[in-house]
Structures are given as C-alpha cells and as structure tokens.
Design an enzyme around this catalytic site. Structure first.
Site, short mmCIF file in Angstrom:
data_model
loop_
_atom_site.label_atom_id
_atom_site.label_comp_id
_atom_site.label_asym_id
_atom_site.label_seq_id
_atom_site.Cartn_x
_atom_site.Cartn_y
_atom_site.Cartn_z
CG ASN A 13 -1.74 1.25 1.34
OD1 ASN A 13 -1.86 1.99 0.36
ND2 ASN A 13 -2.31 1.51 2.51
CE LYS A 15 0.19 3.68 4.67
NZ LYS A 15 -0.14 3.81 6.05
CG HIS A 99 -6.07 1.77 4.70
ND1 HIS A 99 -5.66 2.75 5.57
CD2 HIS A 99 -5.04 0.89 4.61
CE1 HIS A 99 -4.41 2.49 5.96
NE2 HIS A 99 -4.02 1.35 5.39
CD GLU A 101 -3.21 5.56 6.37
OE1 GLU A 101 -3.15 5.56 5.13
OE2 GLU A 101 -2.29 5.14 7.10
CD GLU A 171 -3.87 -2.55 7.17
OE1 GLU A 171 -2.73 -2.80 6.79
OE2 GLU A 171 -4.46 -1.53 6.85
N GLY A 177 1.91 2.34 10.70
CA GLY A 177 2.85 3.45 10.57
C GLY A 177 3.50 3.87 11.88
CB SER A 217 4.78 -1.68 12.03
OG SER A 217 4.32 -0.36 12.24
C1 PEP Z 1 -0.98 0.21 5.82
O1 PEP Z 1 -0.93 1.31 5.34
O2 PEP Z 1 -1.91 -0.55 5.48
C2 PEP Z 1 0.06 -0.22 6.75
C3 PEP Z 1 -0.06 -1.39 7.31
O3 PEP Z 1 1.09 0.65 6.97
P1 PEP Z 1 2.49 0.33 7.72
O4 PEP Z 1 3.01 -0.98 7.17
O5 PEP Z 1 3.36 1.48 7.41
O6 PEP Z 1 2.17 0.20 9.19
#
Ligand code: PEP
Length: 256
Positions: A13, A15, A99, A101, A171, A177, A217
């Site tokens: 992803n 973003k 997601h 976000e 998630e 992040g 992460s």
């Molecule tokens: C994501 O954006 O779905 C995500 C898991 O980000 P990160 O791996 O940076 O935590």
C-alpha cells in the site's frame, strides 16, 4: 501459512506516495529483485494516477494491481471519485476497501464498506477489506466486539456463493505506521475472531477459504514470523513497501 487452499498474498500500500514515473521505476526495480514465488500473490496498490502505468509496467508478470479505494457505483455525478468500471478498464484486479486512513480522514463507515464490497464482487474485483481496532478499544478489551461488528456489517447481504474472492486485512490501527507491530499471537488471535465471524455471517466453507492478511508495521525482519502462523495468510504493507529491496525481502521471507 497453513492451508494449501489459501495462497499467501502480500500487498504493497503506497498510500499518497510516488508519481507515475516513480511507480514505474519501483516496479521495474522490484520485478528482478523479487524473483518468482509461485506460492505468493503479489499486489501493488499505487495512487490513482499511477494505476495504469503500473499495470503496464507489470504486464507479463504475475504481479497484480489494486486501487486503494473506489466508489460503489458504476458512474454518476460524484466529483473526485473512481468507479469499478474505470478500474477494470485499465487492468486493475484488486481493490482496498475501508482502510483505516479512509475511515479516519474520509468518513468511511462499515456501511459504505459493505456497499463497496458488494460492488467489487459484482465487478470481479478482488476486495481486500480492512478492519482493525484503535488502541483505546484494545485497552478497553473491546477488540473482539469491534472486529465482529466491522466484519458482520461489511458482509451483510453478501451472497456466500459470490464471496469466494474476499480477502480481509486485519490492521490494528495502533500498529499502522507506528513501528509497533502486533505480536504474532495477537494477530493470530484476531484472525481467528475474524474467521469465526465470516463463518457466522457467510459459511464455514467460506471462512476456511478466505484469506486474512495482517497489516501494521510489517518489515522484512518480522514478515516470516507473522506469515507462518495458521490463520495469517499474508500481509498488507505500508511504509516498508515503498522501497523495492525491502518489499522484495518481505515477499521472499513470506514465501520461505
Ligand atoms: C498500511 O498502510 O496498510 C500499513 C499497514 O502501513 P504500515 O506498514 O506502514 O504500518
């Protein structure tokens, strides 16, 4: 990953990062670095302006391309939105839905997730539906309730006979992040809750065949320990997917 019927899926992803030129450079660099892992499905999720360029750069390769979001309608007066027909027309095969976000900054709700999921299935796009609890909800022991609600509303009115492509990404919002990864045990427990809810909402057969990814992460050094657990069928990767070497390592470590 335990089940031979659930192929590991690793998704990047990106973003709101990378221009079309940067997305193409990534894809060209990534393909030889990643090699071919027939037991892993690799999906790149660029921003809308890079989708067509990445589809073209990944032609003749099993890499698939996902949109990060879409509207549920085919067309209409919805300025700024992208429809499933538009995605299909340029060769997009997968779509992220809900997601955290999108939920946090753009008012995505379980109800719109449900509409988008129905639309993706109807159009033959593989939906990757994101769910996960906030830190305060985990600390208040509400994780199971939050996940059950998110999954059950997302699946409301879905025909089990048409739901086979469904993918869910767990998630935890506190892990996205932040550098704070869920332990494999925390992730495995959440995945079991999600799988049980799929069985309740759709069928136990679908629960057994639905892939549930972990996201939050994921890095090259923790990918293998997360992906080897029974109920974890791959990863949705944000930050560590922006660099081709790092993402190729995650793919290789998940395939091992
Ligand atoms: C994501 O954006 O779905 C995500 C898991 O980000 P990160 O791996 O940076 O935590």
């Amino acid at each position: 990953m335990s089940s031979p019927t659930r192929k590991t899926l690793i998704a990047a992803n990106w973003k709101m990062y990378k221009t079309p030129a940067e997305s193409v450079s990534f894809t060209r660099a990534f393909i030889p670095l990643a090699g071919r892992h027939p037991n892993v499905e690799v999906v790149l999720c660029p921003s809308p302006t890079s989708l067509a360029a990445v589809v073209e750069a990944a032609a003749n390769n099993p890499i698939r391309v996902a949109a990060q979001d879409m509207h549920w309608l085919d067309q209409g007066a919805y300025t700024g939105e992208t429809s499933p027909l538009m995605l299909k027309a340029i060769g997009v095969t997968h779509v992220l839905i809900g997601h955290s976000e999108r939920r946090q900054y753009f008012n995505e709700t379980d109800t719109t997730v449900n509409l988008k999921l129905k639309s993706a299935l109807a159009h033959g796009l593989v939906p990757i539906v994101c769910v996960g609890e906030h830190l305060a909800q985990r600390e208040a022991n509400q994780t199971a309730d939050v996940l059950k609600l998110q999954v059950s509303v997302a699946l409301e009115g879905i025909d089990p006979a048409a739901a086979h492509p469904l993918v869910i990404a767990y998630e935890p919002v506190w892990a996205i992040g932040t550098g704070r990864t869920a332990t494999p045990e925390i992730a495995d427990e959440a995945h079991k809750i999600i799988r049980a809810q799929i069985a309740q909402s759709l069928s136990s057969q679908l629960a057994a065949s639905t892939r549930i990814l972990y996201g939050g992460s994921v890095k090259p050094d923790n990918a293998a320990s997360l992906c080897c657990l029974d109920d974890i069928d791959g990863a949705l990767v944000g930050g560590a997917s922006l660099d081709p070497t790092s993402f190729a390592q995650i793919v290789a470590n998940s395939a091992a």
